[in-house]
Write a protein that holds these residues in place. Structure first.
Motif, PDB file in Angstrom:
ATOM      1  N   GLN B  16      24.563   3.535  28.566  1.00 28.16           N
ATOM      2  CA  GLN B  16      23.627   3.102  29.610  1.00 28.16           C
ATOM      3  C   GLN B  16      22.170   3.257  29.160  1.00 28.16           C
ATOM      4  O   GLN B  16      21.345   2.375  29.399  1.00 28.16           O
ATOM      5  CB  GLN B  16      23.912   3.885  30.896  1.00 28.16           C
ATOM      6  N   LEU B  19      21.601   0.507  26.497  1.00 27.59           N
ATOM      7  CA  LEU B  19      21.396  -0.843  27.050  1.00 27.59           C
ATOM      8  C   LEU B  19      19.990  -0.981  27.641  1.00 27.59           C
ATOM      9  O   LEU B  19      19.310  -1.987  27.414  1.00 27.59           O
ATOM     10  CB  LEU B  19      22.440  -1.149  28.116  1.00 27.59           C
ATOM     11  N   ALA B  20      19.586   0.039  28.388  1.00 27.17           N
ATOM     12  CA  ALA B  20      18.255  -0.028  29.012  1.00 27.17           C
ATOM     13  C   ALA B  20      17.163  -0.120  27.938  1.00 27.17           C
ATOM     14  O   ALA B  20      16.236  -0.932  28.059  1.00 27.17           O
ATOM     15  CB  ALA B  20      18.029   1.199  29.886  1.00 27.17           C
ATOM     16  N   GLN B  23      17.315  -3.491  25.868  1.00 30.29           N
ATOM     17  CA  GLN B  23      16.761  -4.620  26.642  1.00 30.29           C
ATOM     18  C   GLN B  23      15.236  -4.571  26.674  1.00 30.29           C
ATOM     19  O   GLN B  23      14.577  -5.584  26.865  1.00 30.29           O
ATOM     20  CB  GLN B  23      17.310  -4.597  28.071  1.00 30.29           C
TER      21      GLN B  23
END
Lengths: 303, 119
Positions: B16, B19-20, B23
């Motif tokens: 998580q 991904l943050a 991005q």
């Protein structure tokens, strides 16, 4: 009695040990299941964002490439075509104007030829008078061969001049008749060319306007796409935030083992037996009870 | 592209956070505990995001060990944990942590913190 009590205590501790093993096995099973699912959901979220990124990048390439800016291939081609038509139209218009000038010059020249033919005719009339005078002088001088010859030659010359001048006059007349037709054709051609030029300019203006509108539409679409992508990323962040329950729950469940381990130690101490208590499955630096205060969750403290 | 080392024994948290950050344009390297992190930290790492409760070597031990090496004295480290006890936060602060984030984190706030600390 003491032996029986110790045996009973050990049995209790053994039950607690097995109880811990069962709890741990089940907790690990549950944690594994939720972990697998949450990882899977995370991958799906990542895929959604990747697809959106790729799609928008492709859209940018397709739209911005041909028409999105002044230097794109299509914009350059349209500009080049418009410039070519303008240049060609201008060249044709100039050629028609030149042609009109040449026709006017020809008309002037024809008028000069007609005037020259009239002058020749006037001179020829004078030559005929001279021929008649020579003939009169020949008869006065009883057939002087000199005057007679002059009269004859002058008559021949006058006829020849008259004949040639007649041809010149006929040609001049024909040309005078042709010149107005040339002028009319030139005017017609000029009107056609001017009409075409006006139409071409109008169409070029329409193309320019359409290209400008298209460019605005492309810019708007790309901006909307960027906004959509930002929204997708923001939503994916929100989804990722929601997926974090797994780690918190997993740690919380593993705390149960710590409590039972503590119970085992207390029981062994109260029963006065040495209990070998296995280490807890999840060691923590702080307190044993991991309770997440939702109000504090997500709080960022920068030092 | 700045490289962030994410240290957590939970694969879901690593994913998580990864991904943050990815991005937001960061490259992410993962470590599963303090020992793994010490082995993976190098000059290309711009910042560490570290859990506290981990097996083998917890996050605070890792931070304290990291600061004993002169090369990593100024390397920004933010703790990301379920813990919120003032004593632990103070210990991290003394060891040179630059921030403390309580799980579950909000991705946009985490990214903002990383942007600020790696600027």
């Amino acid at each position: 009695m003491a032996v029986i009590a110790k045996t009973s205590a050990r049995t209790t501790l053994d039950r607690l040990r097995k109880f811990r093993e069962r709890i741990l096995a089940r907790v690990r099973q549950v944690n594994k299941t939720t972990e697998d699912d949450v990882l899977g959901a995370g991958r799906h979220v990542q895929r959604v964002v990747e697809v959106a990124h790729r799609h928008i990048a492709r859209l940018r390439d397709v739209l911005a490439g041909p028409v999105g800016n002044e230097d794109s291939d299509l914009a350059r081609a349209i500009r080049s075509q418009s410039d070519h038509v303008r240049q060609h139209t201008s060249s044709v218009g100039k050629a028609v104007a030149d042609h009109a000038g040449q026709v006017a010059a020809v008309a002037d020249q024809v008028r000069s030829i007609t005037a020259a033919a009239r002058e020749i005719e006037r001179l020829n009339a004078a030559a005929r008078v001279l021929s008649i005078n020579a003939r009169i002088e020949a008869s006065r001088s009883h057939g002087s061969s000199v005057f007679s010859t002059i009269a004859t030659e002058m008559q021949h010359l006058s006829k020849a001049i008259a004949s040639a001048n007649k041809t010149v006059c006929e040609l001049a007349n024909a040309m005078e008749k042709a010149v107005p037709e040339l002028v009319r054709q030139n005017h017609a051609l000029a009107r056609v060319v001017e009409g075409y030029a006006v139409e071409a300019r109008d169409r070029i203006d329409v193309v320019d306007r359409r290209v400008a509108e298209l460019r605005v539409a492309v810019a708007t679409t790309l901006a909307e796409s960027d906004n959509a992508l930002a929204e997708i990323v923001a939503e994916s962040h929100a989804a990722l935030s929601k997926l974090q329950f797994q780690d918190v729950c997993a740690q919380g469940l593993l705390q149960i083992d710590g409590w039972v381990a503590e119970l085992s130690k207390q029981t062994a101490a109260e029963l006065g037996v040495d209990g070998q208590v296995a280490p807890v499955a999840h060691t923590t630096v702080g307190n044993d009870d991991v309770e997440v205060d939702r109000a504090e969750a997500g709080e960022v403290m920068l030092f | 592209m700045k490289k962030i080392l994410v240290i957590d024994d939970s694969p879901t948290v690593r994913q998580q956070v990864g991904l943050a950050l990815s991005q937001a344009g960061y490259q992410v390297v993962e470590a599963v505990d303090g020992v793994d992190a010490i082995a993976k930290v190098d000059a290309s790492i711009a910042m560490l995001i570290c859990d506290v409760n981990m097996p083998r070597m917890n996050g605070l031990e890792m931070l304290e060990k990291l600061r004993t090496d002169a090369r990593w004295k100024a390397l920004p480290v933010v703790m990301l944990t379920t813990e919120g006890q003032p004593g632990l936060i103070e210990r991290a602060k003394k060891a040179g942590a630059k921030g403390w984030i309580i799980k579950p984190f909000k991705a946009e706030l985490l990214v903002a913190a990383v942007q600020r600390l790696t600027a």
